[in-house]
Write a protein that holds these residues in place. Sequence first.
Motif, PDB file in Angstrom:
ATOM      1  N   SER C  15      56.392  44.402  49.068  1.00 18.57           N
ATOM      2  CA  SER C  15      54.985  44.542  49.475  1.00 18.57           C
ATOM      3  C   SER C  15      54.822  44.233  50.962  1.00 18.57           C
ATOM      4  O   SER C  15      54.443  43.135  51.355  1.00 18.57           O
ATOM      5  CB  SER C  15      54.094  43.607  48.644  1.00 18.57           C
ATOM      6  OG  SER C  15      54.114  44.016  47.301  1.00 18.57           O
ATOM      7  N   ARG C  91      43.765  39.906  44.124  1.00 17.23           N
ATOM      8  CA  ARG C  91      43.128  40.060  45.432  1.00 17.23           C
ATOM      9  C   ARG C  91      42.988  41.540  45.728  1.00 17.23           C
ATOM     10  O   ARG C  91      43.991  42.270  45.702  1.00 17.23           O
ATOM     11  CB  ARG C  91      43.992  39.486  46.547  1.00 17.23           C
ATOM     12  CG  ARG C  91      44.087  38.012  46.568  1.00 17.23           C
ATOM     13  CD  ARG C  91      45.116  37.637  47.627  1.00 17.23           C
ATOM     14  NE  ARG C  91      45.587  36.302  47.421  1.00 17.23           N
ATOM     15  CZ  ARG C  91      45.182  35.259  48.163  1.00 17.23           C
ATOM     16  NH1 ARG C  91      44.345  35.452  49.154  1.00 17.23           N
ATOM     17  NH2 ARG C  91      45.633  34.054  47.914  1.00 17.23           N
TER      18      ARG C  91
ATOM     19  N   ILE D  19      53.100  41.227  52.924  1.00 15.16           N
ATOM     20  CA  ILE D  19      51.650  41.026  52.808  1.00 15.16           C
ATOM     21  C   ILE D  19      51.313  39.753  52.035  1.00 15.16           C
ATOM     22  O   ILE D  19      50.351  39.068  52.354  1.00 15.16           O
ATOM     23  CB  ILE D  19      51.002  42.276  52.154  1.00 15.16           C
ATOM     24  CG1 ILE D  19      49.488  42.182  52.178  1.00 15.16           C
ATOM     25  CG2 ILE D  19      51.532  42.509  50.765  1.00 15.16           C
ATOM     26  CD1 ILE D  19      48.803  43.439  51.653  1.00 15.16           C
ATOM     27  N   LYS D  20      52.108  39.421  51.067  1.00 19.10           N
ATOM     28  CA  LYS D  20      51.798  38.224  50.272  1.00 19.10           C
ATOM     29  C   LYS D  20      52.046  36.921  51.040  1.00 19.10           C
ATOM     30  O   LYS D  20      51.445  35.897  50.744  1.00 19.10           O
ATOM     31  CB  LYS D  20      52.575  38.236  48.948  1.00 19.10           C
ATOM     32  CG  LYS D  20      51.912  39.147  47.905  1.00 19.10           C
ATOM     33  CD  LYS D  20      52.312  38.761  46.486  1.00 19.10           C
ATOM     34  CE  LYS D  20      51.327  39.284  45.455  1.00 19.10           C
ATOM     35  NZ  LYS D  20      51.811  39.015  44.076  1.00 19.10           N
ATOM     36  N   VAL D  22      51.531  36.816  54.386  1.00 16.06           N
ATOM     37  CA  VAL D  22      50.636  36.776  55.535  1.00 16.06           C
ATOM     38  C   VAL D  22      49.179  36.616  55.141  1.00 16.06           C
ATOM     39  O   VAL D  22      48.435  35.850  55.747  1.00 16.06           O
ATOM     40  CB  VAL D  22      50.826  38.061  56.369  1.00 16.06           C
ATOM     41  CG1 VAL D  22      49.768  38.143  57.451  1.00 16.06           C
ATOM     42  CG2 VAL D  22      52.218  38.067  56.962  1.00 16.06           C
ATOM     43  N   VAL D  23      48.780  37.327  54.105  1.00 19.17           N
ATOM     44  CA  VAL D  23      47.356  37.377  53.800  1.00 19.17           C
ATOM     45  C   VAL D  23      46.724  36.005  53.564  1.00 19.17           C
ATOM     46  O   VAL D  23      45.663  35.701  54.120  1.00 19.17           O
ATOM     47  CB  VAL D  23      47.100  38.355  52.633  1.00 19.17           C
ATOM     48  CG1 VAL D  23      45.794  38.040  51.917  1.00 19.17           C
ATOM     49  CG2 VAL D  23      47.071  39.774  53.171  1.00 19.17           C
ATOM     50  N   PRO D  24      47.341  35.144  52.784  1.00 14.46           N
ATOM     51  CA  PRO D  24      46.630  33.884  52.512  1.00 14.46           C
ATOM     52  C   PRO D  24      46.471  33.004  53.737  1.00 14.46           C
ATOM     53  O   PRO D  24      45.675  32.080  53.745  1.00 14.46           O
ATOM     54  CB  PRO D  24      47.526  33.179  51.478  1.00 14.46           C
ATOM     55  CG  PRO D  24      48.491  34.201  51.019  1.00 14.46           C
ATOM     56  CD  PRO D  24      48.611  35.222  52.087  1.00 14.46           C
ATOM     57  N   MET D  26      45.801  34.121  56.893  1.00 21.72           N
ATOM     58  CA  MET D  26      45.335  34.945  58.009  1.00 21.72           C
ATOM     59  C   MET D  26      44.461  34.214  59.000  1.00 21.72           C
ATOM     60  O   MET D  26      44.325  34.635  60.132  1.00 21.72           O
ATOM     61  CB  MET D  26      44.605  36.164  57.476  1.00 21.72           C
ATOM     62  CG  MET D  26      45.520  37.359  57.431  1.00 21.72           C
ATOM     63  SD  MET D  26      44.525  38.834  57.292  1.00 21.72           S
ATOM     64  CE  MET D  26      45.748  39.973  56.670  1.00 21.72           C
TER      65      MET D  26
END
Lengths: 283, 283, 283, 283
Positions: C15, C91, D19-20, D22-24, D26
């Motif tokens: 991902s 999410r 993405i997993k 980075v997203v949390p 941000m």
Amino acid sequence: MLNYVANQWKSDEESIINIKDVVPAMGQVAYEVVRTYNRLPFALKKHYTRLKNTLTFFSMVPSMDFEELAQFISEGIEKNSEKNADDFRIRIIQFPSESEGMCLLFEKLEMRTLKDIYELGVRVSLSPYLKPSGDIMPPSLKVYGSSWITLTKKLMADNYDLILLNEKGNVTEGTFTNIFIIKNEKLITPDIESGVLPGVTRENILCLARAMDIPIEERNVKSWELFTADELFLSHTSMGLVPIRKIEDKVLIEDFTDGLTRILLDNFEGFVMTRDENWEGIQ
Amino acid sequence: MLNYVANQWKSDEESIINIKDVVPAMGQVAYEVVRTYNRLPFALKKHYTRLKNTLTFFSMVPSMDFEELAQFISEGIEKNSEKNADDFRIRIIQFPSESEGMCLLFEKLEMRTLKDIYELGVRVSLSPYLKPSGDIMPPSLKVYGSSWITLTKKLMADNYDLILLNEKGNVTEGTFTNIFIIKNEKLITPDIESGVLPGVTRENILCLARAMDIPIEERNVKSWELFTADELFLSHTSMGLVPIRKIEDKVLIEDFTDGLTRILLDNFEGFVMTRDENWEGIQ
Amino acid sequence: MLNYVANQWKSDEESIINIKDVVPAMGQVAYEVVRTYNRLPFALKKHYTRLKNTLTFFSMVPSMDFEELAQFISEGIEKNSEKNADDFRIRIIQFPSESEGMCLLFEKLEMRTLKDIYELGVRVSLSPYLKPSGDIMPPSLKVYGSSWITLTKKLMADNYDLILLNEKGNVTEGTFTNIFIIKNEKLITPDIESGVLPGVTRENILCLARAMDIPIEERNVKSWELFTADELFLSHTSMGLVPIRKIEDKVLIEDFTDGLTRILLDNFEGFVMTRDENWEGIQ
Amino acid sequence: MLNYVANQWKSDEESIINIKDVVPAMGQVAYEVVRTYNRLPFALKKHYTRLKNTLTFFSMVPSMDFEELAQFISEGIEKNSEKNADDFRIRIIQFPSESEGMCLLFEKLEMRTLKDIYELGVRVSLSPYLKPSGDIMPPSLKVYGSSWITLTKKLMADNYDLILLNEKGNVTEGTFTNIFIIKNEKLITPDIESGVLPGVTRENILCLARAMDIPIEERNVKSWELFTADELFLSHTSMGLVPIRKIEDKVLIEDFTDGLTRILLDNFEGFVMTRDENWEGIQ
């Protein structure tokens, strides 16, 4: 009671001013309230300095110098002592108009039943009205006519005083008192920039605490800190320190037989009576 | 000049009040200023309503009802007309103490040289002091003693008035005027919540503009919008509309022979003289 | 776990997104967090609507319509159900760049030990950081990267969540929760303009309270009101209602066997499971 | 272009992150933008110090020390110089997750047509969005994801940049620029506490002005002061000083052939190229 008004000693009934002189200048009626201890005016020099400072904002000067003021105050105390109280609450009011000048209004010093207050503490609540912080207004301006004070006084009910928050939600002061927090053995009080009059009693308490090596924080105080305090007390000229038993309906403390409030209270009068600064210019 | 003070008609010299009554309540001296046109009090009912509204905040009521007030005003105009001016500026002052009650102070209506003002416009600048917005204080409270007004008045210099911003940097009003912007054929003025007294002249101008199909915006006005306006004008009781030529040192406009300000100015007196609401209760 | 990223189903390791696409647009990564009950996504339509609303501020639209989203969510639940948990925390992330588009990240729904939380309550404290109110920022904007959240999360210690005040000293919300007060049999919660995300669980609680005739106040809440409350609870998607036992070091309540919190808690799951609005568009 | 991502040199297409991871996190992606002059990174040490300062708020440290960073930057410049531009804009991004660490993203330094900008000036307007002041948020925090920036960027139209005011109505900065006022031969710029990133170019300009004995005021700047300025200019890393010709629709100045802006502009490049501090740690 005799008062010094428009340059003469006058009875309460004769203490009159011209409405057309006074009304247009009502926003700049600077004043101070002084109390006496044993017929001597307490911290008169400090009050005079603060009055002078307020007047500076209006490009005015006191219409008496300090020595004259001290002289008239002493004269007034003497004149009023015979048939009246031993101790007085004296308002020093400086009008902008020359014909009124500086007026001295004498009243009996009303002492609430000390035992009750000092042993049981009083109740305070929070005012729904806001006092602007130092970001908006010079905090040291002591004038009549602040509407947040007037509006708050209407809501007093069975509280000893109501505490005003500023526009940031921080604690400022009561309508006639300053407020102090004891938390973890520290003495905490809102700083001047929060929107606090630099009270003479407030300053004496900070000075006493410093002399006793109690750690002090003068800073922004969030309103909720009043509700997580170990102890709370008020200060004002007539009474010195006043312990708080209840804030809103929260019982803070059951009795004031120990704790820092008690220690400060027991030492306060001795301290202020012997501190030279409080008696400057008074023989 | 005769004034109605403490329930009697009195000369200026005799217009006295007791200082001990008045001083402790100085924050709640509500007042209104009314002008006459041809010896008739303008918008007296609106002023009375606003006075009543201010008093409500202090849990007070006017010590005269409207009919009594109208009667005393009319009596005062008659008494003062013989040797004095044709038109008057009348302060209606409600003291909290019963013995003073509602006082009516009469003055000659001072008209500045109209031609100069209406054709050349005036200069305004911005005050360095802030007026709290409606977030902090009820904007409709009209009392003596707001320190931002007093402090601002000291800095007036050669300005007709100084405009105060609120704590958010938005425009409020002058020390005795309201302010209006013309931008892209629209009439813009700060809303009440910005910290604006709901002025009677202000309301008449908005009503006139509505009658003339001029689009209106009552809203938050950023301070910089005063400097990108097409036209600016002030309003106040004694003069109606007052065009602004200069804001700070920026010349806004060279003459006022056309534009929306001119159109509103030319129609204002005719409009207010014939609008029924302005003469309610006055025969 | 399989996630829908850049228009494909991918394992956690695969991902990935391009850093040069994403970094410059990091302030506009709108997102929602949805939970499932019995493998059905809860209030998906409400979350979709809120996502759409956030995107409007950026002049963007969701890169899937609601039916597509519901389809992909349902597909993801099925794909991940075999080897994983029964219930999920999903999410939904909308990137501004087309190549990334809308991503769906699946995680096992972590349930804390319910019995402990629901019977003993949790601890909250106040954050020293401020969340801007609706005067400064649109409160309904749900994006990654608010520094007050990130800074607050660093201070969590043994609190379940930290509550942020706004610049006026009023209560807003926690870093992932909304907060509610019970006082005198009323349910009080900060209004949206205080700086509160219109939480889906928050809305369900208000709706439940309304159905049960509990009086509701959505308004400015002063920080000190948290300390004079009869009861306090949090709400968030994964857990529903979470009772608060301690705020700072003040023990609020000893047990949650009665009181309004208990009543709301006992009725919450039944209510949300049967309320049609929560299952709109889900078969 | 080659970038340093996840501890390897990678082409733009290969520059991917999970993405997993980075997203949390941000809200805590700290970054700096550095430009090169003649293939040497400008003020790299200052940028590194500021990055470190931002990370401190998140209890993080840079994942490279300054020497390593300088080494990798120099390596990247060399690698990218052959087929690409002579000068670069380099983003230094510190992710909170270990696997991503510090990334270096290289881009060609886009120079707008200098002659036009430096001789004609640009247009700026005011953003309708507010940036919180230092009362609300630490101003020196440089992270991705501030919504006031993102929202403002959507409204850019034909402006070079939009200027944001804070919640008090005071000037802060643009979305990628700092702003300066020339008034009465003085250089005025908002102070950091107004809500201003301590820009490296901003600091160089203040230092240049000091060297040239131009009086400086760093202070609260009311929004209207932008409209009564003698001259205005922006500053940012890529371009140095950028004169402003128009603010909103007000033409400020017709040409920039004289005035303080011109003098500062003519001396800027020489000054920064020879000031030791700007080249600290770069051979």
